[in-house]
Design an enzyme around this catalytic site. Structure first.
Site, PDB file in Angstrom:
ATOM      1  N   GLY A  72     -49.323 -13.607   5.911  1.00 54.96           N
ATOM      2  CA  GLY A  72     -49.255 -13.117   6.900  1.00 54.96           C
ATOM      3  C   GLY A  72     -49.314 -11.628   6.775  1.00 54.96           C
ATOM      4  N   VAL A  73     -48.546 -10.745   7.768  1.00 58.57           N
ATOM      5  CA  VAL A  73     -48.452  -9.498   7.989  1.00 58.57           C
ATOM      6  C   VAL A  73     -47.492  -9.302   6.842  1.00 58.57           C
ATOM      7  CG1 VAL A  73     -46.619  -9.757   9.644  1.00 58.57           C
ATOM      8  CG2 VAL A  73     -47.786  -7.870  10.089  1.00 58.57           C
ATOM      9  N   ASP A  74     -46.412  -9.784   6.893  1.00 59.07           N
ATOM     10  CA  ASP A  74     -45.859  -9.982   5.624  1.00 59.07           C
ATOM     11  C   ASP A  74     -45.780  -9.983   4.451  1.00 59.07           C
ATOM     12  OD1 ASP A  74     -42.859 -10.031   4.102  1.00 59.07           O
ATOM     13  OD2 ASP A  74     -42.289 -12.377   4.698  1.00 59.07           O
ATOM     14  N   TYR A 132     -46.476 -19.053  13.157  1.00 63.33           N
ATOM     15  CA  TYR A 132     -45.377 -19.107  14.087  1.00 63.33           C
ATOM     16  C   TYR A 132     -45.874 -19.562  15.171  1.00 63.33           C
ATOM     17  CZ  TYR A 132     -41.556 -18.009  10.466  1.00 63.33           C
ATOM     18  OH  TYR A 132     -40.942 -18.450   9.490  1.00 63.33           O
ATOM     19  N   GLY A 155     -47.872 -15.360  15.195  1.00 57.79           N
ATOM     20  CA  GLY A 155     -49.734 -15.892  13.378  1.00 57.79           C
ATOM     21  C   GLY A 155     -49.515 -17.602  13.595  1.00 57.79           C
ATOM     22  N   SER A 186     -44.528 -13.581  16.099  1.00 58.87           N
ATOM     23  CA  SER A 186     -44.634 -14.944  16.392  1.00 58.87           C
ATOM     24  C   SER A 186     -45.533 -15.344  16.672  1.00 58.87           C
ATOM     25  CB  SER A 186     -43.315 -15.885  17.294  1.00 58.87           C
ATOM     26  OG  SER A 186     -42.387 -15.376  16.440  1.00 58.87           O
TER      27      SER A 186
END
Ligand code: ADP
Length: 163
Positions: free
Chosen positions: A25-27, A114, A112, A110
């Protein structure tokens, strides 16, 4: 709507995991855009607890700083998820003040992998950001919420009363 890694702001927020060693994801997008130096700096931080935040440099990103926070995994709502997500926004904003960051961009933490429900998450995000910016002592000039998909974007707009 956009890609947080492309934002010309002082700091972007990463929705990381507790290891701070990268993920999807964004990470993943932030680590790819920042380059391998980011992982090296993250390795020195010893992870991050859920609801807390830590800061690193932005390396190859347009942003000077990355604030890494760990959102809660949604587990039905009975496990303090709302409280923890609130802490994420508060701790990121607090760290931004400490580093004299004037412009800051958040992803939708959170919502996505999560699986935090977007209606509740967007309500918390906007409430905490507004509450913080309303404080007279705040030095922050601009906060962006960068939505990566239209569904998320429309939820934030709705929460703002714009649709
Ligand atoms: P979490 O594990 O906290 O749910 P995710 O990265 O899975 O984090 O998702 C959080 C939000 O970030 C989602 O809305 C996802 O679509 C979004 N996202 C993914 N990539 C980017 C990006 N490059 N810029 C901004 N938002 C992004």
């Amino acid at each position: 709507m956009g890609d947080i890694t492309k934002q010309n702001v002082d700091a972007i927020v990463n929705a990381a995991n507790t290891t701070l060693l990268g993920g999807g994801g964004v990470d993943g997008a932030i680590h790819t855009a920042a380059g391998p130096e980011l992982l090296k700096e993250c390795e020195k931080l010893g992870g991050c607890s859920t609801g807390k935040a830590k800061i690193t440099k932005g390396f190859n990103l347009p942003a000077k700083w990355v604030i890494h926070t760990v959102g809660p995994v949604w587990s039905g709502g009975q496990y303090n998820e709302k409280f923890v997500l609130t802490s994420c926004y508060q701790n990121c904003l607090k760290l931004a003040e400490e580093y004299q960051i004037k412009t800051l961009a958040f992803p939708s933490i959170s919502t996505g992998a999560y699986r935090f429900p977007i209606t509740e998450a967007s309500e918390i995000a906007l409430r905490e950001i507004k509450k913080h910016l309303d404080q007279k002592s705040s030095q922050i000039e601009k906060v962006l919420i960068v939505c990566f998909d239209e569904k998320t974007y429309l939820h934030y707009l709705a929460q703002l009363g714009h649709v």
